[in-house]
Design a protein around this motif. Structure first.
Motif, PDB file in Angstrom:
ATOM      1  N   LEU A  93       0.866  -1.182   0.000  1.00 42.18           N
ATOM      2  CA  LEU A  93       0.000   0.000   0.000  1.00 42.18           C
ATOM      3  C   LEU A  93       0.904   1.235   0.000  1.00 42.18           C
ATOM      4  O   LEU A  93       1.687   1.447   0.928  1.00 42.18           O
ATOM      5  CB  LEU A  93      -0.902  -0.003   1.232  1.00 42.18           C
ATOM      6  CG  LEU A  93      -1.846  -1.212   1.335  1.00 42.18           C
ATOM      7  CD1 LEU A  93      -2.619  -1.172   2.647  1.00 42.18           C
ATOM      8  CD2 LEU A  93      -2.794  -1.259   0.148  1.00 42.18           C
ATOM      9  N   ALA A  94       0.778   2.054  -1.056  1.00 41.49           N
ATOM     10  CA  ALA A  94       1.707   3.164  -1.274  1.00 41.49           C
ATOM     11  C   ALA A  94       1.571   4.253  -0.224  1.00 41.49           C
ATOM     12  O   ALA A  94       2.524   4.980   0.053  1.00 41.49           O
ATOM     13  CB  ALA A  94       1.488   3.754  -2.673  1.00 41.49           C
ATOM     14  N   ASP A  95       0.387   4.379   0.386  1.00 47.85           N
ATOM     15  CA  ASP A  95       0.145   5.482   1.328  1.00 47.85           C
ATOM     16  C   ASP A  95       0.280   5.046   2.785  1.00 47.85           C
ATOM     17  O   ASP A  95      -0.110   5.783   3.686  1.00 47.85           O
ATOM     18  CB  ASP A  95      -1.235   6.099   1.074  1.00 47.85           C
ATOM     19  CG  ASP A  95      -2.357   5.086   1.249  1.00 47.85           C
ATOM     20  OD1 ASP A  95      -2.049   3.870   1.337  1.00 47.85           O
ATOM     21  OD2 ASP A  95      -3.518   5.502   1.308  1.00 47.85           O
ATOM     22  N   ARG A  96       0.786   3.843   3.016  1.00 48.05           N
ATOM     23  CA  ARG A  96       1.032   3.377   4.382  1.00 48.05           C
ATOM     24  C   ARG A  96       2.518   3.142   4.579  1.00 48.05           C
ATOM     25  O   ARG A  96       3.197   2.722   3.647  1.00 48.05           O
ATOM     26  CB  ARG A  96       0.301   2.047   4.654  1.00 48.05           C
ATOM     27  CG  ARG A  96      -1.175   2.070   4.378  1.00 48.05           C
ATOM     28  CD  ARG A  96      -1.941   2.753   5.501  1.00 48.05           C
ATOM     29  NE  ARG A  96      -3.376   2.670   5.232  1.00 48.05           N
ATOM     30  CZ  ARG A  96      -4.141   1.661   5.652  1.00 48.05           C
ATOM     31  NH1 ARG A  96      -3.618   0.686   6.374  1.00 48.05           N
ATOM     32  NH2 ARG A  96      -5.418   1.640   5.369  1.00 48.05           N
ATOM     33  N   SER A  97       2.996   3.381   5.787  1.00 46.45           N
ATOM     34  CA  SER A  97       4.414   3.165   6.082  1.00 46.45           C
ATOM     35  C   SER A  97       4.766   1.682   5.945  1.00 46.45           C
ATOM     36  O   SER A  97       3.882   0.821   5.924  1.00 46.45           O
ATOM     37  CB  SER A  97       4.712   3.620   7.511  1.00 46.45           C
ATOM     38  OG  SER A  97       4.073   2.744   8.428  1.00 46.45           O
ATOM     39  N   VAL A  98       6.061   1.429   5.876  1.00 47.96           N
ATOM     40  CA  VAL A  98       6.558   0.054   5.860  1.00 47.96           C
ATOM     41  C   VAL A  98       5.999  -0.708   7.058  1.00 47.96           C
ATOM     42  O   VAL A  98       5.477  -1.821   6.929  1.00 47.96           O
ATOM     43  CB  VAL A  98       8.104   0.057   5.879  1.00 47.96           C
ATOM     44  CG1 VAL A  98       8.664  -1.314   6.239  1.00 47.96           C
ATOM     45  CG2 VAL A  98       8.639   0.541   4.531  1.00 47.96           C
ATOM     46  N   HIS A  99       6.095  -0.083   8.237  1.00 50.41           N
ATOM     47  CA  HIS A  99       5.593  -0.731   9.445  1.00 50.41           C
ATOM     48  C   HIS A  99       4.117  -1.120   9.291  1.00 50.41           C
ATOM     49  O   HIS A  99       3.727  -2.249   9.582  1.00 50.41           O
ATOM     50  CB  HIS A  99       5.764   0.196  10.651  1.00 50.41           C
ATOM     51  CG  HIS A  99       5.184  -0.360  11.920  1.00 50.41           C
ATOM     52  ND1 HIS A  99       5.941  -1.015  12.857  1.00 50.41           N
ATOM     53  CD2 HIS A  99       3.912  -0.398  12.369  1.00 50.41           C
ATOM     54  CE1 HIS A  99       5.156  -1.426  13.836  1.00 50.41           C
ATOM     55  NE2 HIS A  99       3.915  -1.054  13.577  1.00 50.41           N
ATOM     56  N   ASP A 100       3.301  -0.165   8.823  1.00 50.21           N
ATOM     57  CA  ASP A 100       1.862  -0.439   8.724  1.00 50.21           C
ATOM     58  C   ASP A 100       1.547  -1.492   7.663  1.00 50.21           C
ATOM     59  O   ASP A 100       0.618  -2.286   7.824  1.00 50.21           O
ATOM     60  CB  ASP A 100       1.082   0.847   8.447  1.00 50.21           C
ATOM     61  CG  ASP A 100       1.020   1.743   9.678  1.00 50.21           C
ATOM     62  OD1 ASP A 100       1.504   1.323  10.751  1.00 50.21           O
ATOM     63  OD2 ASP A 100       0.493   2.871   9.567  1.00 50.21           O
ATOM     64  N   ASN A 101       2.319  -1.484   6.569  1.00 45.92           N
ATOM     65  CA  ASN A 101       2.125  -2.526   5.555  1.00 45.92           C
ATOM     66  C   ASN A 101       2.359  -3.914   6.149  1.00 45.92           C
ATOM     67  O   ASN A 101       1.587  -4.838   5.904  1.00 45.92           O
ATOM     68  CB  ASN A 101       3.084  -2.310   4.381  1.00 45.92           C
ATOM     69  CG  ASN A 101       2.474  -1.494   3.260  1.00 45.92           C
ATOM     70  OD1 ASN A 101       1.725  -2.027   2.432  1.00 45.92           O
ATOM     71  ND2 ASN A 101       2.763  -0.197   3.243  1.00 45.92           N
ATOM     72  N   VAL A 102       3.432  -4.030   6.923  1.00 48.01           N
ATOM     73  CA  VAL A 102       3.781  -5.339   7.474  1.00 48.01           C
ATOM     74  C   VAL A 102       2.793  -5.729   8.583  1.00 48.01           C
ATOM     75  O   VAL A 102       2.467  -6.909   8.756  1.00 48.01           O
ATOM     76  CB  VAL A 102       5.238  -5.339   7.980  1.00 48.01           C
ATOM     77  CG1 VAL A 102       5.595  -6.643   8.672  1.00 48.01           C
ATOM     78  CG2 VAL A 102       6.190  -5.077   6.807  1.00 48.01           C
ATOM     79  N   ALA A 103       2.290  -4.724   9.312  1.00 47.93           N
ATOM     80  CA  ALA A 103       1.342  -5.002  10.403  1.00 47.93           C
ATOM     81  C   ALA A 103      -0.032  -5.415   9.881  1.00 47.93           C
ATOM     82  O   ALA A 103      -0.818  -6.037  10.607  1.00 47.93           O
ATOM     83  CB  ALA A 103       1.197  -3.767  11.302  1.00 47.93           C
TER      84      ALA A 103
END
Ligand code: ADP
Ligand code: ADP
Length: 229
Positions: A93-103
């Motif tokens: 997801l381009a508009d979410r941080s790396v952390h949020d993508n993985v979470a």
């Protein structure tokens, strides 16, 4: 029992193409293997049968004791939670941080953000992304983006990780790095099945290789039988 077993699996798409013909093999817990073959050989189809985006016409796919033919309705989503998937184009997801993508897979399972964060951080560390948690995917290199895709696929500790051409968009050096990363995962107890048309790259990894040829399992090569090159 094996983590995964294909028993005389046939898959024919509507319209006539036979994509898989009488394919049988099994994968043990913690085992890593590759599936290779020319474009159109049936690699993606084989992976789709595992995460239930397609169904076989004949034969059985067993996931542990579970016969995937019998998995229907809401149980499809439950099954998919036990299979981590890595895509060639990583689908972050381009508009979410790396952390949020993985979470995300954890949050979707109902885990609270604090607890999800505690699970995400060590996974990012393990994949060399410890300093990248707050970045947006667009700020990362191609290799880093693919590592985020892997982190997202393993964070919920699936029994099996499948990847379809995960190095298709990477240069040879990065491709070898990403493959080595997959090869390191079974130490954590996850079985790993990676599809790649790049036979040279696959052979250098010194793991078991399934070779598909026009939908048939043409070879199942043990690591010790891979010739030195
Ligand atoms: P690979 O991943 O090895 O390139 P695929 O599993 O994508 O092979 O394709 C196997 C065969 O099935 C090919 O002949 C392909 O054209 C055909 N095929 C794949 N997906 C579909 C589909 N959804 N509908 C019809 N034919 C398909
Ligand atoms: P997946 O995420 O299920 O692996 P892909 O991104 O590989 O799907 O393919 C996207 C869609 O296109 C799938 O529904 C697949 O069945 C379909 N498809 C792939 N190859 C072919 C083909 N040769 N002919 C028709 N449809 C295809």
């Amino acid at each position: 029992p094996p983590v995964l077993r294909f028993d005389n699996v046939c898959k024919q798409y509507p319209g006539g193409h036979v994509a898989l013909q009488d394919v049988s093999f099994s994968v043990d817990a913690g085992e890593m293997l590759f599936v290779t073959g020319h474009s159109g050989a049936g690699k993606s189809t084989l992976l789709r049968l595992i995460h239930l985006s397609e169904r076989p016409n004949r034969g059985a796919v067993l996931f542990g004791e579970r016969n995937l033919l019998k998995v229907r309705g809401s149980r499809v989503a439950m099954h998919r939670r036990e299979v981590g998937v890595v895509y060639q184009d990583h689908r972050l997801l381009a508009d979410r941080s790396v952390h949020d993508n993985v979470a995300l897979p954890l949050v979707l399972r109902g885990m609270r953000r604090g607890e999800a964060g505690r699970r995400v951080r060590p996974v990012l560390e393990r994949l060399g992304l410890g300093a990248r948690g707050n970045a947006l995917p667009g700020a990362l290199s191609a290799g880093e983006q693919q590592r985020v895709g892997i982190a997202r696929a393993v964070v919920a500790e699936p029994r099996l990780l499948v990847a379809d051409e995960p190095t298709g968009n990477l240069d040879p050096t990065l491709a070898a790095e990403i493959m080595a990363l997959f090869a390191s995962l079974p130490e954590q107890g996850t079985s790993v099945l990676v599809a790649s048309h790049d036979l040279g790259l696959v052979k250098r990894m010194r793991k078991r290789v399934l070779v598909l040829d026009h939908g048939q399992l043409a070879d199942d090569i043990a690591p010790e039988d891979l010739a030195d090159e």
